[in-house]
Scaffold this active site. Structure first.
Site, mmCIF file in Angstrom:
data_model
loop_
_atom_site.group_PDB
_atom_site.id
_atom_site.type_symbol
_atom_site.label_atom_id
_atom_site.label_comp_id
_atom_site.label_asym_id
_atom_site.label_seq_id
_atom_site.Cartn_x
_atom_site.Cartn_y
_atom_site.Cartn_z
ATOM 1 N N ASP A 9 0.886 -1.160 0.000
ATOM 2 C CA ASP A 9 0.000 0.000 0.000
ATOM 3 C C ASP A 9 0.926 1.213 0.000
ATOM 4 O O ASP A 9 2.112 1.120 0.350
ATOM 5 C CB ASP A 9 -0.848 -0.049 1.282
ATOM 6 C CG ASP A 9 -1.475 1.281 1.626
ATOM 7 O OD1 ASP A 9 -2.181 1.832 0.769
ATOM 8 O OD2 ASP A 9 -1.238 1.784 2.735
ATOM 9 N N ASP A 11 -0.143 5.142 0.855
ATOM 10 C CA ASP A 11 -0.369 6.165 1.882
ATOM 11 C C ASP A 11 -0.451 5.560 3.282
ATOM 12 O O ASP A 11 -1.303 4.733 3.547
ATOM 13 C CB ASP A 11 -1.649 6.934 1.559
ATOM 14 C CG ASP A 11 -1.506 7.724 0.258
ATOM 15 O OD1 ASP A 11 -2.313 7.509 -0.658
ATOM 16 O OD2 ASP A 11 -0.565 8.528 0.161
HETATM 17 C C1 XBP Z 1 -5.176 6.264 0.985
HETATM 18 C C2 XBP Z 1 -6.388 6.909 0.459
HETATM 19 C C3 XBP Z 1 -6.240 8.004 -0.559
HETATM 20 C C4 XBP Z 1 -5.437 9.160 0.022
HETATM 21 C C5 XBP Z 1 -5.653 10.431 -0.774
HETATM 22 O O1 XBP Z 1 -4.738 5.436 -0.061
HETATM 23 O O2 XBP Z 1 -7.496 6.528 0.836
HETATM 24 O O3 XBP Z 1 -7.542 8.450 -0.866
HETATM 25 O O4 XBP Z 1 -5.917 9.434 1.342
HETATM 26 O O5 XBP Z 1 -5.334 10.200 -2.133
HETATM 27 P P1 XBP Z 1 -3.860 4.076 0.256
HETATM 28 P P2 XBP Z 1 -6.399 10.626 -3.273
HETATM 29 O O6 XBP Z 1 -4.684 2.941 -0.260
HETATM 30 O O7 XBP Z 1 -2.566 4.274 -0.498
HETATM 31 O O8 XBP Z 1 -3.640 4.002 1.764
HETATM 32 O O9 XBP Z 1 -6.858 12.028 -2.933
HETATM 33 O O10 XBP Z 1 -5.607 10.534 -4.556
HETATM 34 O O11 XBP Z 1 -7.485 9.599 -3.171
HETATM 35 MG MG MG Z 2 -2.825 3.268 3.379
#
Ligand code: XBP
Ligand code: MG
Length: 228
Positions: A9, A11
């Site tokens: 993953d 973020d």
């Molecule tokens: C986390 C998310 C993303 C980010 C924001 O993604 O839910 O929405 O918070 O990015 P991950 P966007 O699966 O990598 O933890 O504004 O591009 O959605």
């Molecule tokens: Mg994440």
């Protein structure tokens, strides 16, 4: 298990990116004169919604009908937010979480494939690899499966299934790395064993469905992953 790939993953797992996302959201809200401002407490709740556009839509449900934005306006604002997020990461201040780079290097040395399965979009993955590795995503990862490439975002399994499809591997020879309950549900939905390293916004979530929960990836060996 003969481990063949690590699927990360982005973020909260590769790096603590959500404060940069929150700053980018608040910047576009101010520029648009919306009067919206997401505090850390607000964002703690809002992050339970996967996807930036979906998060904005969920947030405005609490507003009077005549103050709500249409889908086209949300999409336009989100495009600007992505540009601002890229500018924030381009400052080069964000660091990878502890143990991430060492585990990726150990995986590469052992001949494993390295992939990404994320809710965020491909420009944001590129911004992160440029910021933290000074290289394009294609030189860091063999496969990038991103939220803008699937119809259903996490907790749906689509983005992990897309990563497996592009890797041409079965889930039982791979391990997923996540920071959130949405991510664990997505990885488990794709039948992947999952290691969780809770992040600043997810540390109170329930990770009982994960195979391993650790504060960071530091010291995690490939042999420990092979038995998950
Ligand atoms: C986390 C998310 C993303 C980010 C924001 O993604 O839910 O929405 O918070 O990015 P991950 P966007 O699966 O990598 O933890 O504004 O591009 O959605
Ligand atoms: Mg994440």
């Amino acid at each position: 298990m003969k481990l063949k790939a690590l699927i990360f993953d982005v973020d909260g797992t590769l790096a603590e990116t959500e404060e940069a996302h929150r700053a980018a959201f608040n910047t576009i809200f101010a520029q648009a004169g919306l009067g919206w401002k997401w505090s850390m407490d607000d964002y703690h709740e809002l992050l339970k919604i996967s996807g930036g556009k979906e998060r904005m839509r969920a947030f405005q449900e609490s507003l009077p009908q005549d103050e709500r934005l249409g889908d086209a306006e949300i999409a336009a604002l989100h495009k600007e937010k992505t540009a601002i997020y890229g500018e924030i990461l381009a400052r080069g201040e964000l660091e990878l979480r502890p143990g991430v780079d060492a585990l990726i290097k150990a995986g590469r040395k052992a001949g494993l494939r390295i992939a990404v399965a994320t809710t965020t979009n491909t420009p944001n993955v590129e911004a992160l690899t440029q910021c933290c590795w000074r290289r394009p995503a294609s030189q860091v990862f063999d496969v990038v499966a991103a939220g803008d490439q699937v119809s259903a975002k996490k907790p749906a399994p689509d983005v992990f299934n897309l990563a497996l499809e592009r890797l041409e591997l079965a889930p039982d020879v791979c391990v997923a790395f996540e920071d959130s309950l949405n991510g664990v549900r997505s990885a488990r939905g794709a039948n992947l064993p999952v290691v969780v390293t809770p992040s600043i916004y997810t540390d109170r979530q329930d990770f009982s469905a994960a195979q391993l929960v650790r504060p960071t990836l530091e010291g995690l060996s490939l042999s420990a992953l092979a038995v998950l």
